[in-house]
Scaffold this active site. Structure first.
Site, PDB file in Angstrom:
ATOM      1  N   TRP A 166       0.886  -1.171   0.000  1.00 48.82           N
ATOM      2  CA  TRP A 166       0.000   0.000   0.000  1.00 48.82           C
ATOM      3  C   TRP A 166       0.924   1.222   0.000  1.00 48.82           C
ATOM      4  O   TRP A 166       1.782   1.341   0.882  1.00 48.82           O
ATOM      5  CB  TRP A 166      -0.844  -0.050   1.276  1.00 48.82           C
ATOM      6  N   LYS A 219     -12.888  -0.722   6.732  1.00 48.78           N
ATOM      7  CA  LYS A 219     -13.513  -1.641   5.764  1.00 48.78           C
ATOM      8  C   LYS A 219     -14.458  -2.614   6.449  1.00 48.78           C
ATOM      9  O   LYS A 219     -15.571  -2.821   5.997  1.00 48.78           O
ATOM     10  CB  LYS A 219     -12.463  -2.451   5.017  1.00 48.78           C
ATOM     11  N   ASP A 242       0.002  -4.809   9.912  1.00 50.92           N
ATOM     12  CA  ASP A 242      -1.027  -3.850   9.536  1.00 50.92           C
ATOM     13  C   ASP A 242      -2.257  -4.677   9.168  1.00 50.92           C
ATOM     14  O   ASP A 242      -2.245  -5.400   8.170  1.00 50.92           O
ATOM     15  CB  ASP A 242      -0.528  -3.012   8.344  1.00 50.92           C
TER      16      ASP A 242
HETATM   17  C1  LIG Z   1      -2.824  -2.190   4.025  1.00 51.06           C
HETATM   18  C2  LIG Z   1      -3.589  -0.994   4.440  1.00 51.06           C
HETATM   19  N1  LIG Z   1      -3.268  -0.387   5.578  1.00 51.06           N
HETATM   20  C3  LIG Z   1      -3.933   0.683   6.022  1.00 51.06           C
HETATM   21  C4  LIG Z   1      -4.972   1.215   5.294  1.00 51.06           C
HETATM   22  C5  LIG Z   1      -5.590   2.434   5.873  1.00 51.06           C
HETATM   23  O1  LIG Z   1      -6.916   2.520   5.950  1.00 51.06           O
HETATM   24  P1  LIG Z   1      -7.618   3.488   6.993  1.00 51.06           P
HETATM   25  O2  LIG Z   1      -6.648   4.526   7.420  1.00 51.06           O
HETATM   26  O3  LIG Z   1      -8.760   4.052   6.233  1.00 51.06           O
HETATM   27  O4  LIG Z   1      -8.030   2.602   8.109  1.00 51.06           O
HETATM   28  C6  LIG Z   1      -5.348   0.637   4.081  1.00 51.06           C
HETATM   29  C7  LIG Z   1      -6.414   1.200   3.282  1.00 51.06           C
HETATM   30  O5  LIG Z   1      -6.490   1.160   2.095  1.00 51.06           O
HETATM   31  C8  LIG Z   1      -4.634  -0.503   3.655  1.00 51.06           C
HETATM   32  O6  LIG Z   1      -4.944  -1.131   2.517  1.00 51.06           O
END
Ligand SMILES: Cc1ncc(COP(=O)(O)O)c(C=O)c1O
Length: 373
Positions: A105, A222, A186
């Protein structure tokens, strides 16, 4: 497929392409409405929410949750959790590099760069099989200096959708242990990958079982559809409760200067869902519905690709898991999809399966066949 970002954005859509608010969340919202004040939360967030959150990740019966040896604070969703941990790493693990999978990501690179931590990469994805480069991954773990930090996706790896099997995780854990590396997971998609929150936490639990003192970022964007509420937890496993108190206090010092305190409303929503047996059971059903819809769309996309006359292999479409399908299309092919078919996705060929519906999957498959034949 008329919205410009339909297959680019990582946000779930229903089979009509519309954003979804889960019924359990609507019910939690109804219960909270008119009953909450607008006061600040403490810097570390809502206590109930944090407890539910770490139980979800480490297990309802986790001895580490019970004995208070996990330092945990509510954070600004997955991104904010990573940012806090990166800052913690810079302060307390000087000279320790963070190893990041290729690819990952893209925000991971930004977050650790802005925290001022030195980055390196490890092999993860094998182009030839569109699967895991297991040997490369193990080799890179062995090559890294002892005591390095490895950033890993707990499930539904973004952007590849390629996850190690339980046996591979066990081997990765063993290799990491031998080198004294520190694992930071993560976990942005617990429940959203397989539809089962326990299965999606298997990597975390294998490492904990092996005695690793991991750190973990959790996001409720999500899996609970709380995207804009910015709800998550960052936790660090410690030797004992006394150490956890010290680590938590340092996480609070970092959070205090960054944003003072996290949002109340979304934390109450999540705590209400996770704290009520009936709502929690309903959430499990709804998170599985989302995961299943995506799994179904993978099956349909592969079927239509094969029926379109494409002679290319498409098994990876159904082998991969989670929100994204790493299609293997080149940047030029993605450009042609945009220009000739008005289908939009990121140039690395990543398709957000969340935007694929029974109404557009056939058109998508035909267009992919056109540009890849
Ligand atoms: C691997 C990963 N980490 C973290 C996030 C962060 O998402 P959020 O900050 O919206 O919880 C995402 C979102 O696309 C992700 O795919």
């Amino acid at each position: 497929m008329d919205a410009i970002d339909t297959l680019a954005q990582g946000a779930y859509r229903d089979d009509n392409g519309k954003p979804v608010v889960l019924k359990c969340v609507r019910e939690a919202e109804r219960r909270i409405a008119g009953n909450m004040n607008m006061e600040y939360l403490p810097t570390n967030g809502l206590k109930d929410f944090i407890q539910h959150s770490i139980k979800l990740a480490y297990g309802e019966d986790s001895e580490h949750v019970k004995n208070g040896s996990i330092a945990a604070v509510q954070s600004l969703s997955g991104t904010g959790s990573c940012r806090l941990l990166a800052e913690f790493q810079r302060r307390f693990m000087p000279g320790c590099k963070v190893y990041i999978s290729i690819p990952t990501w893209s925000n991971h690179h930004n977050i650790w760069r802005d925290a001022g931590c030195e980055q390196d990469t490890y092999r993860y994805y094998k182009e030839s099989t569109r699967g895991l480069d297991f040997e490369g991954l193990i080799e890179d773990i062995e090559k890294a200096p002892n005591g390095s930090m490895f950033l890993m996706h707990a499930c539904a790896h973004n952007p590849t959708g390629v996850d190690p099997t339980a046996e591979q995780w066990a081997a990765i854990s063993k290799a990491m242990k031998t080198k004294g590396h520190f694992a930071f997971f993560d976990m942005a998609y617990q429940g959203f990958a397989s539809g089962d929150c326990v299965r999606d936490a298997q990597a975390v639990r294998i490492f904990v079982e092996d005695g690793h003192k991991i750190a973990l970022a959790q996001s409720f964007a999500k899996n609970m559809g709380l995207y804009g509420q910015r709800i998550g937890t960052v936790s660090v496993m410690c030797a004992d409760q006394a150490e956890a108190v010290r680590v938590e206090s340092q996480l609070k010092v970092i959070a205090r200067a960054m944003y003072s305190n996290p949002p109340n409303h979304g934390a109450l929503l999540a705590a209400t869902v996770l704290g009520d047996e009936a709502l929690k059971a309903q959430w499990y059903v709804e998170v599985k519905e989302m995961a299943d819809r995506i799994i179904n769309m993978r099956t349909l996309l592969r079927k239509h690709l094969e029926e379109s006359g494409s002679t290319l292999p498409w098994q990876h479409v159904t082998d991969q898991i989670g929100m994204f399908c790493y299609s293997g299309m080149t940047g030029e092919q993605v450009d042609r999809l945009r220009l000739e078919h008005h289908i939009y996705m990121t140039r690395n060929g990543r398709i957000s399966m969340a935007g694929v519906t029974s109404g557009n999957v056939e058109r998508l498959a035909k267009a992919i066949h056109e540009v890849t034949k």
